[in-house]
Design a protein around this motif. Structure first.
Motif, PDB file in Angstrom:
ATOM      1  N   THR A 140       2.448   1.711  -3.583  1.00  0.00           N
ATOM      2  CA  THR A 140       1.637   2.156  -4.434  1.00  0.00           C
ATOM      3  C   THR A 140       1.288   3.446  -4.242  1.00  0.00           C
ATOM      4  OG1 THR A 140       0.726  -0.235  -4.520  1.00  0.00           O
ATOM      5  CG2 THR A 140      -0.591   1.648  -5.493  1.00  0.00           C
ATOM      6  N   SER A 141       1.110   4.005  -2.979  1.00  0.00           N
ATOM      7  CA  SER A 141       0.765   5.419  -2.857  1.00  0.00           C
ATOM      8  C   SER A 141       2.090   6.126  -3.134  1.00  0.00           C
ATOM      9  CB  SER A 141       0.385   5.613  -1.154  1.00  0.00           C
ATOM     10  OG  SER A 141      -0.627   4.815  -0.781  1.00  0.00           O
ATOM     11  N   LEU A 194       0.843  -1.186   0.145  1.00  0.00           N
ATOM     12  CA  LEU A 194      -0.068  -0.063  -0.046  1.00  0.00           C
ATOM     13  C   LEU A 194       0.868   1.324  -0.125  1.00  0.00           C
ATOM     14  CD1 LEU A 194      -2.723   1.080   0.116  1.00  0.00           C
ATOM     15  CD2 LEU A 194      -2.581   1.133   2.698  1.00  0.00           C
ATOM     16  N   VAL A 195       1.737   1.272   0.882  1.00  0.00           N
ATOM     17  CA  VAL A 195       2.717   2.521   0.947  1.00  0.00           C
ATOM     18  C   VAL A 195       3.701   2.595  -0.510  1.00  0.00           C
ATOM     19  CG1 VAL A 195       4.850   3.393   2.042  1.00  0.00           C
ATOM     20  CG2 VAL A 195       3.177   2.516   3.447  1.00  0.00           C
ATOM     21  N   ALA A 205       1.746   6.566  -7.063  1.00  0.00           N
ATOM     22  CA  ALA A 205       0.695   7.466  -7.464  1.00  0.00           C
ATOM     23  C   ALA A 205       1.215   8.833  -7.158  1.00  0.00           C
ATOM     24  CB  ALA A 205      -0.500   6.965  -6.894  1.00  0.00           C
ATOM     25  N   ALA A 206       1.780   9.225  -5.876  1.00  0.00           N
ATOM     26  CA  ALA A 206       2.241  10.541  -5.548  1.00  0.00           C
ATOM     27  C   ALA A 206       3.103  11.136  -6.422  1.00  0.00           C
ATOM     28  CB  ALA A 206       2.421  10.605  -3.937  1.00  0.00           C
TER      29      ALA A 206
END
Length: 50
Positions: free
Chosen positions: A29-30, A26-27, A33-34
């Motif tokens: 992927t975030s 999750l981190v 995306a950021a």
């Protein structure tokens, strides 16, 4: 006599990553995306030079 594999490959835990593994995914992927959103923001904010 040669030995042939019978079942699928035993490659590891897979779905048994647990909550820590999901947190890393999750981190990551975030962050990706950021970085993408930040890149688009910087591209849009450039001053126009004519």
């Amino acid at each position: 006599m040669t030995k042939k594999p019978v079942a699928g490959a035993a490659t590891g835990g897979g779905g048994d990553a647990g909550p820590d593994g999901r947190t890393f995914v999750l981190v990551g992927t975030s962050l990706v995306a950021a970085a993408g959103v930040g890149g688009l923001f910087l591209r849009r904010r450039r001053p126009q030079h004519d």
